[in-house]
Design an enzyme around this catalytic site. Structure first.
Site, PDB file in Angstrom:
ATOM      1  N   THR A 136       0.823  -1.207   0.000  1.00  0.00           N
ATOM      2  CA  THR A 136       0.000   0.000   0.000  1.00  0.00           C
ATOM      3  C   THR A 136       0.859   1.260   0.000  1.00  0.00           C
ATOM      4  O   THR A 136       1.993   1.246   0.514  1.00  0.00           O
ATOM      5  CB  THR A 136      -0.897  -0.010   1.258  1.00  0.00           C
ATOM      6  N   ASP A 137       0.292   2.343  -0.512  1.00  0.00           N
ATOM      7  CA  ASP A 137       1.007   3.628  -0.476  1.00  0.00           C
ATOM      8  C   ASP A 137       1.167   4.138   0.959  1.00  0.00           C
ATOM      9  O   ASP A 137       1.995   5.014   1.218  1.00  0.00           O
ATOM     10  CB  ASP A 137       0.295   4.680  -1.343  1.00  0.00           C
ATOM     11  N   GLU A 138       0.364   3.592   1.883  1.00  0.00           N
ATOM     12  CA  GLU A 138       0.418   4.095   3.267  1.00  0.00           C
ATOM     13  C   GLU A 138       1.775   3.829   3.927  1.00  0.00           C
ATOM     14  O   GLU A 138       2.089   4.451   4.947  1.00  0.00           O
ATOM     15  CB  GLU A 138      -0.702   3.482   4.118  1.00  0.00           C
ATOM     16  N   TYR A 161      -1.619  -0.265  11.180  1.00  0.00           N
ATOM     17  CA  TYR A 161      -1.829  -0.972   9.897  1.00  0.00           C
ATOM     18  C   TYR A 161      -0.648  -0.740   8.960  1.00  0.00           C
ATOM     19  O   TYR A 161      -0.033  -1.697   8.467  1.00  0.00           O
ATOM     20  CB  TYR A 161      -3.135  -0.497   9.236  1.00  0.00           C
ATOM     21  N   LYS A 165       2.268  -3.271   7.348  1.00  0.00           N
ATOM     22  CA  LYS A 165       2.479  -3.480   5.909  1.00  0.00           C
ATOM     23  C   LYS A 165       3.929  -3.134   5.531  1.00  0.00           C
ATOM     24  O   LYS A 165       4.548  -3.821   4.720  1.00  0.00           O
ATOM     25  CB  LYS A 165       1.497  -2.624   5.090  1.00  0.00           C
TER      26      LYS A 165
END
Ligand code: NAD
Ligand code: DAU
Length: 354
Positions: A136-138, A161, A165
Site C-alpha cells: 500500500t502507499d500508506e 496498519y 504493511k
C-alpha cells in the site's frame, strides 16, 4: 498452465482479481487461501462457484503445515499475497492481529515459498517462480501539499496498519536481498469498486446515504486520497506478476487525488439525482472526531509502472464512481447480508455440503 497461490481473495481486491483473471485467462489455476475473517465473504465469489480454475481453501496464511501442503499439492508458479487485516481504524483499536496476519503471515508465505522453490545445494531458484506482495502507499507515510510518493520515497508509516504493511514489505525485500528470492512489491493507493466491505469510506457512505443515516466525516474532511478503480489495480498486479522486473517495487495509482468531503458530496449528489429522493442532502454530513494520527495526503507517482510495463489507470473517477454506485444499487442483497450479519450464515451453508 500457470498455477497461482492467491491469498485473501474472498476480500475486496482479491475477489475482483479472481474475476479479472478468470475472464482473461482461459487456462489458469487460482488456489485461493483465505481465513474468512469478518472481511472475507464467499458471496463475493458466487459468480465463479463451480469454475474448476478456482479452488477455495479456508485457512490462515500463518498456518505452516497448511501452506506447505498446498505447495506440495500444486507446485505453484506464483504466490500473490493479498491477505491482510486492511482497516486502519481497526488497527488503532487492536494492533496485535495486524502484526500476526500482516507480518507473521507474510513471513510464513515467504518461508514456505523459499522451501518449495530454492535448491539449497545448487543455490539456485527454480525457473519462472515469483512472489508478489500486494502492499500500500500508506507505507510511505503522509505527504504535504507538494510532491508524490515514488518507489524511492523512504518508508515512514504512521498507523499500526501501515507499520505492519511496511514491516511485511521489508521482509519481502530481505528475502530478495538475502536469498535472491524472485519477488515484486506493488504499492497501491485507495481502491474503490464492487465488493468493498462497507467499513471503508465509499461503500459506507453509499449505504448510509441510501438509508438517510448520518455521514461521519473525520475532522475537516480535507484529507486527500488518490482513488483508483479496483479493476485497474487488478490489471496492474497481473502485469507486474507476469512482466515486472524481479526485485522491483511498483507504485500503482493514477493522479486522482480528491479530498474526502468531495467524495462524500459526490455520492450525495449522485444518489439524490438517481433515486429522486429529497431526503438525501448534505444535511446528512456530520463532522466527527478525527482519526488518531490521520495521514493528511496520499498521492502516487505511477511513472515507473507506466514506462516499464505500459500500465495506466483506464477508469476516470467520474466513470468509476458511477459504475461503483450502480453496482451497490444493483446488489442490495449483498449489502443487506453484510450489514445484518447474514453473510456468516452463508459460510455455514456453503460448508455444510462440503
Ligand atoms: P479486505 O479486508 O477486503 O480483504 C482481506 C482478505 O484477507 C479477507 O478476505 C480476509 O478474510 C483475508 N485474511 C485476513 N487475514 C488473513 C489470514 N491471516 N489468512 C488468510 N486470509 C486472511 O482487504 P482489501 O481491501 O481487499 O485489501 C487486500 C490487500 O490489498 C491488503 O493486503 C491491503 O493491505 C492491500 N491494499 C488495499 C487497498 C485498498 O484500498 N483496499 C489499497 C492498497 C493496498
Ligand atoms: O491508501 C491505501 C489504503 O487505503 C489501503 O492500504 C487500506 O487497506 C485501505 O483501507 C485504505 O485506507 P484508508 O484509511 O485511506 O481508507 P478508509 O476508507 O478507511 O478511509 C478513507 C478516508 O476517509 C480516510 O481519510 C478516513 C476517511 N473516513 C473514513 C471512514 C470510514 C471518514 O472521514 N469517515 C469514515 O467513516
Amino acid at each position: 498452465m500457470k498455477k497461482y497461490l492467491i491469498t485473501g481473495c474472498a476480500g475486496f481486491i482479491g475477489s475482483n482479481f479472481v474475476h479479472y483473471m478468470l475472464k482473461k485467462y482461459p487456462e489458469i489455476l487460482l488456489v485461493n487461501l483465505d481465513k474468512l475473517t469478518y472481511a472475507g465473504n464467499l458471496e463475493n465469489l458466487k459468480d465463479v462457484e463451480g469454475d474448476p480454475r478456482h479452488v477455495f481453501v479456508q485457512g490462515d496464511i500463518c498456518d505452516k503445515e497448511l501452506v506447505e501442503s498446498l505447495f506440495a499439492k500444486y507446485d505453484f508458479d506464483y504466490v500473490i499475497n493479498f491477505a491482510a487485516e486492511s482497516h486502519v481504524d481497526r488497527s488503532i483499536k487492536n494492533p496485535e492481529i495486524f502484526v500476526q496476519s500482516n507480518v507473521m503471515g507474510t513471513v510464513n508465505l515467504l518461508q514456505r515459498a523459499k522451501e518449495a522453490w530454492y535448491d539449497a545445494d545448487a543455490k539456485t531458484w527454480k525457473e519462472g517462480k515469483k512472489y508478489l506482495q500486494v502492499s500500500t502507499d500508506e507505507v510511505y507515510g503522509a505527504l504535504g501539499a507538494e510532491g508524490f510518493f515514488m518507489e524511492t520515497t523512504p518508508l515512514c508509516p504512521h498507523s499500526p496498519y501501515s507499520s505492519s504493511k511496511a514491516s511485511a514489505d521489508m521482509f519481502v525485500m530481505a528475502f530478495h536481498d538475502t536469498y535472491g528470492m524472485p519477488i515484486n512489491i506493488t504499492r497501491c493507493s485507495n481502491n474503490y469498486g464492487p465488493y468493498q466491505f462497507p467499513e471503508k469510506l465509499i461503500p459506507l457512505m453509499i449505504n448510509n446515504v441510501k438509508h438517510h443515516k448520518q455521514l461521519p466525516v473525520y475532522g475537516d474532511g480535507m484529507q486527500i486520497r488518490d482513488w483508483l478503480y479496483v479493476e485497474d489495480h487488478c490489471k496492474a498486479i497481473d502485469m507486474v506478476c507476469n512482466g515486472g522486473k524481479v526485485g522491483e517495487v511498483y507504485n500503482v495509482g493514477g493522479h486522482n487525488e480528491r479530498p474526502n468531503i468531495f467524495i462524500v458530496k459526490t455520492i450525495i449528489e449522485q444518489l439524490h439525482d438517481r433515486l429522486k429522493d429529497d431526503g438525501i442532502s448534505e444535511d446528512l454530513i456530520k463532522h466527527v472526531a478525527d482519526r488518531l494520527g490521520h495521514d493528511r495526503r496520499y498521492g502516487i507517482d505511477p511513472t515507473k509502472i507506466k514506462n516499464d510495463l505500459g500500465w495506466y489507470p483506464e477508469t476516470p473517477f467520474e466513470k468509476g464512481i458511477v459504475l461503483t454506485i450502480d453496482w451497490y444499487l444493483d446488489h442490495e442483497e449483498w449489502m443487506e447480508h453484510i450489514t445484518s450479519g447474514n453473510y456468516q450464515k452463508y459460510y455455514e451453508e456453503m460448508y455444510k455440503n462440503k
